[in-house]
Design a protein around this motif. Sequence first.
Motif, PDB file in Angstrom:
ATOM      1  N   LEU A   1       2.514   1.802  -3.227  1.00  0.00           N
ATOM      2  CA  LEU A   1       1.653   2.392  -4.264  1.00  0.00           C
ATOM      3  C   LEU A   1       1.673   3.911  -4.168  1.00  0.00           C
ATOM      4  CD1 LEU A   1      -0.304   1.654  -6.545  1.00  0.00           C
ATOM      5  CD2 LEU A   1      -2.146   1.795  -4.863  1.00  0.00           C
ATOM      6  N   ILE A   2       1.527   4.401  -2.927  1.00  0.00           N
ATOM      7  CA  ILE A   2       1.517   5.852  -2.710  1.00  0.00           C
ATOM      8  C   ILE A   2       2.871   6.446  -3.096  1.00  0.00           C
ATOM      9  CG2 ILE A   2       1.285   7.685  -0.971  1.00  0.00           C
ATOM     10  CD1 ILE A   2      -0.680   5.786   0.487  1.00  0.00           C
TER      11      ILE A   2
ATOM     12  N   MET B   1       0.830  -1.207   0.000  1.00  0.00           N
ATOM     13  CA  MET B   1       0.000   0.000   0.000  1.00  0.00           C
ATOM     14  C   MET B   1       0.860   1.250   0.000  1.00  0.00           C
ATOM     15  SD  MET B   1      -2.798   1.322  -0.036  1.00  0.00           S
ATOM     16  CE  MET B   1      -2.424   3.011  -0.346  1.00  0.00           C
TER      17      MET B   1
ATOM     18  N   THR C   1       6.662  13.507 -13.632  1.00  0.00           N
ATOM     19  CA  THR C   1       5.842  14.116 -14.675  1.00  0.00           C
ATOM     20  C   THR C   1       5.908  15.628 -14.598  1.00  0.00           C
ATOM     21  OG1 THR C   1       4.372  12.280 -14.281  1.00  0.00           O
ATOM     22  CG2 THR C   1       3.555  13.997 -15.756  1.00  0.00           C
TER      23      THR C   1
ATOM     24  N   LEU D   1       4.371  11.266 -10.163  1.00  0.00           N
ATOM     25  CA  LEU D   1       3.814  12.622 -10.261  1.00  0.00           C
ATOM     26  C   LEU D   1       4.928  13.664 -10.295  1.00  0.00           C
ATOM     27  CD1 LEU D   1       0.845  13.659 -10.188  1.00  0.00           C
ATOM     28  CD2 LEU D   1       1.280  14.293  -7.823  1.00  0.00           C
TER      29      LEU D   1
ATOM     30  N   THR E   1       3.236   6.451  -6.895  1.00  0.00           N
ATOM     31  CA  THR E   1       2.409   7.532  -7.446  1.00  0.00           C
ATOM     32  C   THR E   1       3.094   8.870  -7.238  1.00  0.00           C
ATOM     33  OG1 THR E   1       0.531   6.219  -6.710  1.00  0.00           O
ATOM     34  CG2 THR E   1       0.051   8.428  -7.515  1.00  0.00           C
TER      35      THR E   1
END
Lengths: 200, 158
Positions: free
Chosen positions: A4-5, A1, A15, A12, A8
């Motif tokens: 995943l964070i 879990m 990007t 982000l 991400t």
Amino acid sequence: MKNLILITGIALTLTLATGCTNKSVVRYGDATAVETTDINFGSTDLQKVAAEMTDSLLVSPVVGTLTANTRPILFVESIKNKTSEHIDTESITDSISTKLLRSGKFRFVDMDRVTAVRKQLDYQQSSGMVDPSKAMQFGKQVGAQYMLYGNLASIVKSNKDQSDVYYKFTLRLMDLQSGLVEWADETEIRKTKGKEFISW
Amino acid sequence: MKNMNMISISAITSGSTLLVVALTTTLLLSGCKNVPPMTSGIGSEQIAPGQKYSQYLQVHNAELSKKLHISDIRTRTHNDLLELNLSLTSTYEKTLKLQYQFTWFDKEGFVIEAGKSPWKPLNLHGMQTAIVPGLAPTPRVASYSLYVREIPEKFFRY
């Protein structure tokens, strides 16, 4: 879990850091290409007006007669700017007079430089520095036979979706001796700016 | 208490999955890539007055040549200057936003006033034929060439 964070978060950040940022880039452009940055009087309008007016003057039958055996001497008065914008109309007349001069059909006297010429002649005549036999004489200049003058007017209209601007450029050639307008022409430009739906 | 933790963890998990999906979708939809505009067009090699113009035409943009063609070029000498009328015919239903340029050459084939001949804008409505005038800048002009292309519009597309 937590992974995943974390992933991400990293994705982000990557990007945002490498993706679509606005970088300012300096480039040389084509000075003669059509320019549509905004609706105001631009370089394309200046070039279009100057080219069309010169072409029209050079092909007119009256000018054919005037320039048959001689190169008439012109002076450019000014172009009155009657638009709501600030436009350097001298730049338009500069382009027109340069094109006319380079066509080999006309000669020009420059009224903007009279003071400078007078100053130079004063120096040559009265400073005692210049050989009197080689100094340029006062009172030998040639007078202009024709005057080139004109107007630039605009009509601007807009609503919430669209703006429209219409320019009308008028140019006239007057015989200074008789006061007759020997040639006149006008050219028009219409530009509109509206929202366009861009799809891909 | 353990139950409470389970609920909050599953909420975070579904929330972050949603976030990832939302972010991916947003990036895909709003993604940005600057596509350089198409600047090729149709034109001609050097043509001297009296030569058959159709032998000298060039197509660099096949897409544009489907919509537009040069249908006629007429020349004459007026007040010692070469004057030409270029006919452009649209075979497209919508308006074409074009720009055109003439280049002038002297009798040795050297360009006259290089880079000073402006691109002029031309709006050609659907199926319209427009006659575009051109005038040589000096009496020295012995041949000409021309080029027509679309006005590039910068779109930012994915």
